[in-house]
Design a protein around this motif. Structure first.
Motif, PDB file in Angstrom:
ATOM      1  N   LEU A 283      -0.252  -4.242  -3.521  1.00  0.00           N
ATOM      2  CA  LEU A 283      -0.811  -4.701  -2.250  1.00  0.00           C
ATOM      3  C   LEU A 283      -1.840  -3.697  -1.724  1.00  0.00           C
ATOM      4  CD1 LEU A 283      -0.876  -6.714   0.107  1.00  0.00           C
ATOM      5  CD2 LEU A 283       1.053  -5.492   1.137  1.00  0.00           C
ATOM      6  N   GLY A 284      -1.509  -2.405  -1.854  1.00  0.00           N
ATOM      7  CA  GLY A 284      -2.447  -1.361  -1.444  1.00  0.00           C
ATOM      8  C   GLY A 284      -3.744  -1.455  -2.233  1.00  0.00           C
ATOM      9  N   ALA A 285      -3.616  -1.670  -3.532  1.00  0.00           N
ATOM     10  CA  ALA A 285      -4.804  -1.804  -4.377  1.00  0.00           C
ATOM     11  C   ALA A 285      -5.643  -2.986  -3.900  1.00  0.00           C
ATOM     12  CB  ALA A 285      -4.396  -1.977  -5.842  1.00  0.00           C
ATOM     13  N   SER A 286      -4.982  -4.076  -3.501  1.00  0.00           N
ATOM     14  CA  SER A 286      -5.694  -5.256  -2.984  1.00  0.00           C
ATOM     15  C   SER A 286      -6.447  -4.919  -1.701  1.00  0.00           C
ATOM     16  CB  SER A 286      -4.715  -6.388  -2.665  1.00  0.00           C
ATOM     17  OG  SER A 286      -3.868  -6.623  -3.752  1.00  0.00           O
ATOM     18  N   ILE A 287      -5.818  -4.121  -0.866  1.00  0.00           N
ATOM     19  CA  ILE A 287      -6.457  -3.747   0.404  1.00  0.00           C
ATOM     20  C   ILE A 287      -7.780  -3.023   0.142  1.00  0.00           C
ATOM     21  CG2 ILE A 287      -6.222  -2.139   2.368  1.00  0.00           C
ATOM     22  CD1 ILE A 287      -3.238  -3.050   2.483  1.00  0.00           C
ATOM     23  N   PHE A 288      -7.731  -2.067  -0.806  1.00  0.00           N
ATOM     24  CA  PHE A 288      -8.966  -1.337  -1.105  1.00  0.00           C
ATOM     25  C   PHE A 288     -10.020  -2.263  -1.702  1.00  0.00           C
ATOM     26  CE2 PHE A 288      -5.968   2.257  -0.975  1.00  0.00           C
ATOM     27  CZ  PHE A 288      -6.618   2.995   0.001  1.00  0.00           C
TER      28      PHE A 288
END
Lengths: 567, 567
Positions: free
Chosen positions: B481-486
């Protein structure tokens, strides 16, 4: 015509009879009787895990059942055997296991009024309900009678005589008041066999009296009234209900009573010897002599030595007892021990070994053993303190616990098993070092008990850790054999026995297999023992000061060295 | 029309793709691909347990398989979903996991000559072959360039970049000499997706550079040539084959290459963000902000915080890293962690729990959990150090090992299991205390990762030990999810993403369940923590001086008190 002796060994869960040839100690037949009462013979209390009692009726049932069956077996294996040729019975028991009796020597729990009252039963050696009383006795004796503690290692135990009787006075006064006397079961059973149970007629064992009741000829036998009164008002009066004399185990307690002779099919000319504790008699059954340490390796261990009583023997701090005559007449008996050895392995196997090592306890032990044997000393990187049940010698401290250190994410059960064996070996070495440090030289170590005969890996590790050969006693049943030796002496040469314990030992005992230390292993264990002593002194004494920063690193360095060398 | 992002999370044993709605972070579909090479994706060497490598081909296979399957699933669950609406891909990976590549960026192990050579593969984060090099780097940096160590906790790790490259130079010079560059896999995978693998064109992650390669803008980026030459003659020349710039994760690495767009059925307008490590991206997926500690609880743990980079932030001794921009631009990223948490429980269950607790690992965990839950804090009398894999924070020492203390003959597996959980909780508290002690205030703790969502007993114990509420992140897959945010930020607002990480976090993250500390339990754990710190400082530092004599006694006293109160 051959003469025979019966050794009776009363353990924690069962009793055993052993029939031996008086001439050479050869074992004809034996039989085991599991006690019917309680949980495996022990009366327990689910609300108090420290309570452990026994029903004395089990001993009476056990004598009859086990002797009759052994006699029958002896006839089967040796057609010339006749019960008429039995000349003696010797008795060894657990201890300190005191029993409150009425003025006729009948156990109070035989009285309807007390039938269900655990305080009126046998207070088994491993009953720990009296820890507060033990601490009080130690504290007061250190202040008022320091000499009382000098022969028992400096600390009075919750497992011993006075702690238990005082705890009974404190918590079950109705039982305490009704007791005409208190008797160790090693005294009560021979008294029963000779048919003389009146407390002041019972021949008390110097082994029990000296090691557990602070009895010593240097002072007036048992502790004095004033001291006892200082423990609890009025406690001093118990002194009159107890005894003034105590006897070595080769002494004659009497001859078998008519009633027992009839019940067992034996004659009334059977000599019954004074009883003693299992470990002490086991040491004799293993052929103890000056310079020998006998290690009785079981759930816990006892280390027994003797030293001629003409020679001065220093007190040895932390050693459970030094008592003149406790093993045999003419010698000081020295007793040390570890609170848990086999018990630690049992705990581990029963709780922490997965079924990949086998389904049953036996299978698990077998497979752990095989896997642990393949490891080199130091290779596991692990170190364990053998204190799951406290430390008896040399720290005399029940408020200690187990420790396992050095585990990684790859540590496997057989590695921990080996580390636990090594931990007990280091504990054994600490005892050896302490005894020699105080001037008692150890020239030979003879091992007996279940672990000695059944665990060659353990014996090899003990040899490697101590750097000394480990001999194994020829007999598997040294306590019962030791009891027979004393009975053979009590019966006397004329009857077909012996005139001295030394003579009897020479004829009736011997050693078998021997494990020699492997130098290379000993060198590594010397390094590990330094780390063990650091943990031992750090957690067990106030004397270590400095960080433990090196401990894990030293173990890893040793491990890496060993692995590199054996790659 | 909704826009979507794909988060790609490359773990130790498998990789995962997660498709989320860019507007609210809602998870549409995910797929996991276990790496086919080695043992569960890890190339190991039976002769050297410290070796752990990975085959980069597995990542390429994983990208294709896992994205295709997730896209298919997304269509099934949401009929309006179209791959054309995917606007970004973000990548997080393990690290430091460097890979030697040729001058075209191709992994050396793709070359026939090096196909079987582990030195030419990915040096996985948990590879510990380079411990000697790590020690050398720490020693020399402390002497020559102390500032290099100031931002990484004072000790350079064998898990990190320079240790591994130097070990390659020392032990596999043919690989070292053939390497046109070295690339962290968090940089290599985005580079592969955008089709630009030439080493000097790859956009390197500030997260990897700052935390693992001693990169800092305060000096000239990476360590200087002179320093590198002092580690090994000629080592300084590698500097020319590496990089001068490093980027925050919201930066655009480029757009999806035609080749990958075709293979995956996506468009070439998909923005690919610069990569970073899983824990850092996981912290963002858990909604990190100033004053929040995000704990990523897995086999090991990471604790991540951020602090605005306009404010002065002290160095924190023993904390793995403080790097400007490593979590997100404009903030210092602070990373701490425990070397083993879930791994310790796995070790215990797989090695030391008998089948009486169940046949499978799952059953055993379930039953241990249920039994351990019934115990009160302090009741076991046990205490464990959580160092089976060394201690990352606050001691930064791999030469430490596990310790379990307090066991009796009655200690059962579920008691040890609870003590192990408590040990990791005490370790977590030591980190919290250290961070606050140096001025970084913690107002909130958000937990994510497998243990957080699946082990409520652990979470309650963490709350009780620390005396702080433990919140659980709403998403189970915070790194992806963090990777998606970036990627949503890299894609930009115009394309349907966001213009800042803060904005994206606010829309796409949240917390769910919360565990409140129970005061009564916290009071007991405060006492136990004192004993834990005594062991921690005694075995882990040189600063403790004095005996450990109180340790076992204190634990027994606490145990006895708890048992008495709850009788």
């Amino acid at each position: 015509m051959s003469k025979y002796i019966i050794g009776l060994d009363f353990g924690t869960n069962s009793c055993r009879s052993l029939i031996v040839n008086a001439a050479d100690g050869k074992e004809l037949a034996s039989n085991v009787f599991p006690y019917p009462s309680g949980k495996e013979g022990v009366i327990v209390d689910s609300a108090d895990p420290q309570l452990a009692r026994q029903n004395p009726q089990d001993y009476i049932l056990g004598i009859e059942a086990t002797i009759k069956k052994a006699l029958k077996k002896a006839k089967q294996v040796h057609s010339k055997f006749s019960p008429k040729d039995v000349i003696g019975i010797g008795v060894d028991t657990t201890g300190s296991s005191p029993l409150p009796v009425d003025i006729n020597g009948q156990p109070l729990c035989f009285n309807k009024k007390f039938r269900k009252n655990p305080a009126a039963m046998v207070w088994l050696w491993k009953d720990h309900t009296s820890y507060a009383e033990a601490a009080q006795i130690t504290e007061l004796a250190a202040k008022l009678r320091p000499h009382y503690l000098s022969k028992i290692g400096g600390t009075y135990s919750s497992e011993w005589w006075w702690s238990k009787i005082l705890h009974c006075k404190n918590t079950a006064p109705e039982v305490y008041e009704s007791a005409g006397s208190w008797v160790e079961i090693c005294d009560w059973i021979p008294a029963h066999l000779v048919g003389e149970l009146r407390p002041n007629k019972i021949k008390r064992s110097i082994c029990a009296a000296g090691h557990k009741a602070m009895y010593n000829k240097l002072w007036d036998g048992l502790p004095d009234e004033e001291f006892l009164n200082s423990l609890s008002p009025g406690f001093g009066s118990i002194r009159n209900r107890l005894y003034d004399l105590a006897f070595t185990a080769e002494s004659l307690a009497g001859y078998l009573s008519e009633e027992w002779a009839k019940r067992l099919g034996l004659t009334t000319s059977v000599a019954v010897a004074v009883g003693a504790f299992d470990a002490h008699m086991g040491a004799v059954g293993a052929g103890i002599s000056t310079g020998t340490m006998v290690k009785i390796l079981g759930t816990s261990t006892c280390d027994i030595m003797i030293s001629p009583n003409q020679r001065i023997l220093n007190d040895i701090p932390g050693v459970c007892g030094i008592v003149d005559g406790s093993v045999e007449g003419g010698y000081y008996g020295v007793e040390a021990g570890q609170s848990a050895v086999g018990d630690i392995f049992l705990w581990f196997v029963n709780n922490l070994v997965p079924n990949s090592f086998g389904k049953t306890q036996d299978e698990k032990f077998k497979n752990l053993q095989a896997a642990a044997k393949k490891l080199k000393p130091g290779e596991t990187g692990l170190l364990a303190l053998d204190w799951n049940n406290g430390n008896r010698t040399i720290l005399v401290d029940v408020r200690l616990s187990g420790l396992i250190l050095g585990q990684t994410l790859h540590t496997e059960p057989h590695e921990i098993y080996r580390a636990l064996i090594e931990g007990t070996a280091f504990g054994a070495l600490a005892i050896i070092d302490r005894i020699e440090e105080y001037g008692l030289k150890i020239n030979e170590i003879v091992n007996c008990g279940g672990l000695a005969s059944k665990n060659p890996l353990l014996m090899q590790i003990y040899a490697d850790v101590t750097g000394r050969p480990m001999k194994i006693s020829k007999s598997d049943q040294t306590p019962a054999l030791g009891a027979s030796i004393f009975a053979a002496v009590a019966a006397g040469k004329k009857a077909g026995g012996f005139s001295s314990v030394d003579e009897a030992k020479q004829k009736m005992t011997g050693t078998g297999r021997k494990f020699m230390p492997i130098r290379e292993n000993h060198e590594i264990y010397k390094k590990l023992y330094i780390v063990y002593r650091q943990l031992h002194d750090g957690f067990g004494t106030k004397k270590w000061s400095g960080s433990m920063f090196n401990v894990m690193k030293d173990l890893m360095a040793i491990r890496d060295q060993v692995r590199k060398k054996n790659r």
